[in-house]
Design a protein around this motif. Structure first.
Motif, short mmCIF file in Angstrom:
data_model
loop_
_atom_site.label_atom_id
_atom_site.label_comp_id
_atom_site.label_asym_id
_atom_site.label_seq_id
_atom_site.Cartn_x
_atom_site.Cartn_y
_atom_site.Cartn_z
N GLU A 161 0.81 -1.22 0.00
CA GLU A 161 0.00 0.00 0.00
C GLU A 161 0.84 1.27 0.00
N VAL A 173 0.36 4.16 -2.70
CA VAL A 173 0.01 5.55 -2.35
C VAL A 173 0.97 6.51 -3.06
N ALA A 219 0.12 6.58 -6.77
CA ALA A 219 -1.13 7.31 -7.02
C ALA A 219 -0.91 8.82 -6.93
N GLU A 220 -0.11 9.23 -5.95
CA GLU A 220 0.19 10.65 -5.78
C GLU A 220 0.90 11.21 -7.02
N GLU A 222 -0.05 14.04 -9.82
CA GLU A 222 0.78 15.20 -10.17
C GLU A 222 0.99 15.31 -11.68
N SER A 244 -6.29 -1.08 -7.49
CA SER A 244 -6.96 -2.24 -6.90
C SER A 244 -5.94 -3.25 -6.39
N PHE A 245 -6.19 -3.67 -5.15
CA PHE A 245 -5.39 -4.73 -4.56
C PHE A 245 -6.09 -6.05 -4.84
N ARG A 265 -16.02 -5.33 -5.12
CA ARG A 265 -15.23 -4.15 -4.75
C ARG A 265 -15.33 -4.03 -3.24
N SER A 302 -11.40 -6.84 -6.18
CA SER A 302 -10.40 -5.78 -5.97
C SER A 302 -10.70 -5.00 -4.70
N PHE A 303 -9.65 -4.84 -3.92
CA PHE A 303 -9.72 -4.01 -2.73
C PHE A 303 -9.28 -2.60 -3.11
N SER A 361 -8.06 1.40 -2.05
CA SER A 361 -7.16 2.00 -1.07
C SER A 361 -7.57 3.46 -0.88
N LYS A 362 -8.17 3.75 0.27
CA LYS A 362 -8.57 5.13 0.56
C LYS A 362 -7.34 6.03 0.65
N ARG A 363 -6.22 5.46 1.14
CA ARG A 363 -4.99 6.26 1.26
C ARG A 363 -4.49 6.66 -0.13
N ALA A 364 -4.54 5.70 -1.09
CA ALA A 364 -4.08 6.01 -2.45
C ALA A 364 -5.04 7.01 -3.10
N ALA A 400 -4.23 10.41 -1.72
CA ALA A 400 -2.96 10.92 -2.24
C ALA A 400 -3.15 11.43 -3.67
N HIS A 401 -3.89 10.67 -4.48
CA HIS A 401 -4.14 11.08 -5.86
C HIS A 401 -4.97 12.37 -5.90
N ALA A 405 -2.93 15.42 -4.98
CA ALA A 405 -1.89 15.76 -5.95
C ALA A 405 -2.46 16.25 -7.28
#
Lengths: 337, 337
Positions: free
Chosen positions: A34, A38, A41-42, A46, A54-55, B28, B54-55, B57-60, B63-64, B67
């Motif tokens: 993750e 992250v 994704a950031e 940009e 997706s994981f 999802r 697919s899981f 990612s709230k963090r990703a 971040a996106h 940015a």
């Protein structure tokens, strides 16, 4: 966040995939990765790219495969296909906690899933794609390393000036590209010769695999002759085959032996016509990959290897000229000393 | 694995989505819900469906969003759209470890992402879809419950005989469907009347929300009159508004007050023309949802509520006849005692 993770993301997004404004970027990652996801994704944000993170779940994949029949498993996954066809770039990040999570799925079911996944793979290869590694506990264990040492190993191999790497490797490409014959000698057990005439040499740096670091070409069919001892394990169907020795004549393996699991080697060689032939001559040039980790993504780029280890008393000859001696190339300091 | 997880999966796959052989099923989910995801994938396999797990990612995602600029965020996600258009069924499993993970993304960026996601939402609603809840630590904390108590709460609300639930609720549908006027009285502070003439009553059981357990209809515009006190918190932009009191005339809110964060209520009511009107009359009938948990998926099906709490001294009248008194319906034992 470890600053090396942001460096890793930059290599993936800028160097390998070359993400640009408007790109649709699919990130398919293991949940363990993750932090890197992250950071990717950031950076995609940009650069002005759209992202779909997706994981996957190996446990869910296993449960589905065990429960479904082969016909179901051979059905095309229209959802994944549509998604990857719509993607301009795909970033795949490997790295599980348990590499044996799907190990008890019957081979016939795996084969059915693989067939069903063929079109998805093609869509993926048709994008700007990059495959990389997260230094997860599972892969660290497979490499017989602590997780921290494995982190150092992965990020040393990945985070570098890839323009400089490409330039350095280009010197070998220039030697191999016009070459007719390549001879590889290592100790007493390896002495193999092949023609590469007419086959271009490729410079793999910051391309589809990260880490990269390999120069490769293809032998002319029928031209390979001599013998090779692989002093690193060869992994066949997830099992180690040790001390593999092959004798080539007219491009084909005519003799083979191994000190452990020889029968796996035998069955591999008997798979089909092509299984007895050498498909690629790859020369690993990533010297930060200084050990074997049971992971082809790294092992094939291992410094001073020819997809087999070069011992201390070794050389590569191109058209009769020595271009590498005991791990040092003719274009490097210390050659011939 | 807790046997209640397999029951939950069966409700989702068989009762709600009705997965059949050949279905393309997108799952999802939040990474925390892997156990339920595994159980769903297994059952989809047994039914002969193809699965794509697919899981997110709230963090990703955060971040996106931080940015990227608004223009990028407003760009359609062609990958997600293609995927959900190819899906016959979509199983969405909520449940994060931290519900505030994306809380610091600026509202304008959230709005841009929401616009970009519109077509994806429509594709999703066009499938056999179901939204459910994993009893994650984050949602347990939001509900002010221990994780184990929250697990009991979620699975008691979800794992039941939904055919029997539907049959029970049908009795209220039969009362509301032909009705002209509905009056809701609770204590001294709530007495509201509305026409529902011509608007069908719906029976929500094992449909798109799990847990279900609600009967709902729509008021005739302009017909709502009277006053309502909400004795549960109303959540606006993630913040609690307490003791909301609304006065309706001619279908519109003409007076409002709150004991905490009244300005949020004011700004909500001033959003547009529709914001002052009552869109739905929903009557919660899932008595296993016996407390408010700050989660609309549950709160709106809370037993004996009319999307506002019914106090001990309360009644619902349909065309002048009392159909619910102090939480007991006319078709239930104990009515009028």
């Amino acid at each position: 966040m470890d600053p090396r993770i942001k460096d890793h993301a930059r290599v993936l997004v800028d160097d390998c995939a070359g993400i640009e404004a408007g790109d649709q970027v699919a990130v398919r990652a293991s949940p363990e990765s993750e932090d890197l996801t992250v950071a990717v994704a950031e950076l995609v944000g940009e650069r002005g790219g759209v992202v779909s993170v997706s994981f996957g779940s190996k446990r869910a994949s296993r449960a589905h495969s065990l429960a479904a029949d082969e016909e179901t498993l051979a059905t095309e996954n229209a959802m994944a296909l549509a998604k990857y066809e719509a993607a301009d770039a795909v970033v795949q990040i490997r790295g599980g906690a348990n590499l044996n999570e799907t190990g008890d799925v019957p081979p016939a079911k795996n084969a059915a899933s693989k067939r069903a996944n063929q079109a998805v793979q093609e869509a993926l290869l048709d994008s700007k794609w990059v495959l990389t590694q997260w230094p997860s506990t599972g892969y660290a264990q497979k490499a017989e390393m602590s997780t921290e040492a494995y982190e150092d190993f992965v990020w040393n191999a990945v985070n570098k000036d890839w323009d400089a790497v490409r330039e350095h490797q280009a010197q070998l490409v220039e030697l191999l590209d016009p070459a007719d014959e390549v001879r590889i000698v290592s100790g007493d057990a390896t002495d193999v010769t092949m023609s590469v005439a007419g086959n271009p040499a490729r410079n793999d740096a910051d391309d589809n695999n990260m880490p990269g670091g390999e120069v490769f070409t293809a032998p002319v069919p029928d031209s390979v002759k001599g013998e090779v001892l692989f002093d690193k394990p060869v992994i066949i169907q997830g099992r180690e085959v040790l001390d593999v020795r092959l004798v080539f004549e007219g491009g084909e393996v005519v003799e083979h032996e191994a000190s452990k699991n020889e029968e796996l080697l035998t069955s591999l060689l008997e798979t089909d016509e092509g299984a007895r032939r050498l498909g690629e001559l790859g020369i690993g040039m990533n010297r930060d990959i200084d050990r074997f980790t049971y992971n082809m993504l790294f092992d094939e780029k291992m410094g001073d290897t020819v997809h087999m280890d070069m011992s201390e008393d070794s050389r590569i000859e191109v058209d009769g000229e020595v271009v590498q001696q005991d791990g040092t190339f003719v274009f490097e300091d210390g050659f011939g000393e």
